[in-house]
Design a protein around this motif. Structure first.
Motif: not given
Ligand code: AMP
Ligand code: MG
Length: 344
Positions: A265-276
């Protein structure tokens, strides 16, 4: 006497007609498809028919693209891996072509050939498990989007090596959302909202002429709690997060988005990423991609793309937006735990 009867009939027809028109001018429904709750709100004449056709189309896309479903085209492609090319429908060919494009621009952070790893981790099933390191390393060698060979002239696709498998879970809902918007347009609908488990697309504005308010979910609160809002028209908003599907073991959160370079599981330091974005298939692929890439590389990728914006939520509860969202994103953190870092 006769005149009265005729008048009564005319009035009855008018009242019935008015009801009928009204009932077909606003239609909402919910369904469970593609492993998630789908809700539609459609406004305007023929709303009911447009909505029904859209839901049927989503069911058709699910049957084609779901890997766990026996008899799906995705499953047939996986079974034929390393053996032969197979003929597939235009829908899945388009999705695979789009997937390759976003794999390439994300440097493989998004890669639909993560199928064997998704299976090994038990993602999308009730049986989550942590695979052995050796198994992960072995399966990692099967992950490579360049091994999807598409012959669009003949409508055939081949996975180069036996054991390779696609998983379209990170892109199929976006494709379905785009298809429903096309259906609404064909019915002449000017205002509609479709939500496939957090994958939202809107057509036009709300029927009252205002913009659609799309909440950005608080990744650590129960469903419905938000950290902000984006006001939109004719756009799609798609979020990838570590809270959407996960299991915990020994206080470690194992979520459903894998880093195709590590197999974990990616451990990039994000909890969420939203794209518009204008297109939901793009937003879906990119939200997964930037979630894996992390804040710095994610912002860099999104800023390089025309008409695409993003909201990032880091594990230390900071919220960042790309430059084009400065005015559209309204920070509204009910929990008072998050910090909006305005301009980078
Ligand atoms: P999403 O919620 O759109 O980010 O998609 C996550 C789903 O896509 C997972 O449940 C997996 O089925 C699959 N998946 C996981 N990691 C990746 C990845 N790095 N690239 C493409 N698909 C992925
Ligand atoms: Mg996605």
């Amino acid at each position: 006497m006769k005149k009265i009867a005729v008048a009564a009939i005319v009035i009855a027809v008018l009242i019935f007609g008015a009801f009928w028109l009204k009932s077909d001018k606003h239609f909402e429904q919910q369904s469970f498809l593609m492993g998630t709750v789908i809700s539609e709100k459609v406004y305007g004449y023929n709303a009911r028919k447009a909505s029904a056709e859209a839901m049927a189309r989503i069911g058709e896309i699910e049957n084609t693209m779901t890997v766990n479903a026996q008899g799906s085209q995705a499953e047939a492609l996986n079974e034929a891996s390393g053996k032969k090319s197979i003929r597939l429908d235009g829908d899945i060919i388009e999705v695979l072509e789009t997937a390759k494009k976003y794999s390439s621009i994300s440097g493989g952070a998004f890669d639909v050939t993560v199928g064997p790893l998704v299976k090994a981790w038990g993602i999308s099933t009730e049986h989550f498990k942590i695979p052995e390191k050796e198994e992960i390393d072995e399966l990692l060698s099967l992950v490579n989007y360049n091994d999807i060979y598409i012959d669009s002239n003949n409508g055939t696709v081949r996975l180069a090596r036996e054991g390779q498998a696609v998983d379209l879970g990170a892109i199929a809902k976006g494709y379905a959302a785009d298809q429903t918007i096309e259906i609404y347009k064909r019915w002449g609908i000017k205002s509609a909202y479709i939500n496939l488990g957090g994958n939202v697309s809107v057509l036009g504005k709300k029927p009252d002429g205002t913009l659609w308010r799309i909440g950005i979910q608080n990744p650590r609160a129960a469903n419905g709690k938000i950290v902000g809002v984006i006001n939109i028209q004719d756009k799609s908003v798609v979020t990838s997060g570590d809270y959407e599907r996960f299991s915990e073991k020994d206080n470690v959160r194992y979520h459903h988005i894998l880093d195709p370079h590590t197999g974990y599981p990616s451990g990039s330091g994000l909890m969420g990423a939203t794209i518009l974005a204008d297109s939901s298939v793009a937003a879906d692929a990119l939200s997964t991609a930037v979630f894996v890439l992390g804040l710095e590389k994610g912002i860099e990728l999104v800023e390089s793309l025309e008409g695409v914006e993003a909201v990032f939520i880091t594990e230390d509860k900071r919220i960042y937006t790309t430059s084009g969202l400065k005015d559209e994103f309204i920070f509204d953190d009910e929990s008072k735990e998050f910090q909006y870092v305005q301009k980078r």
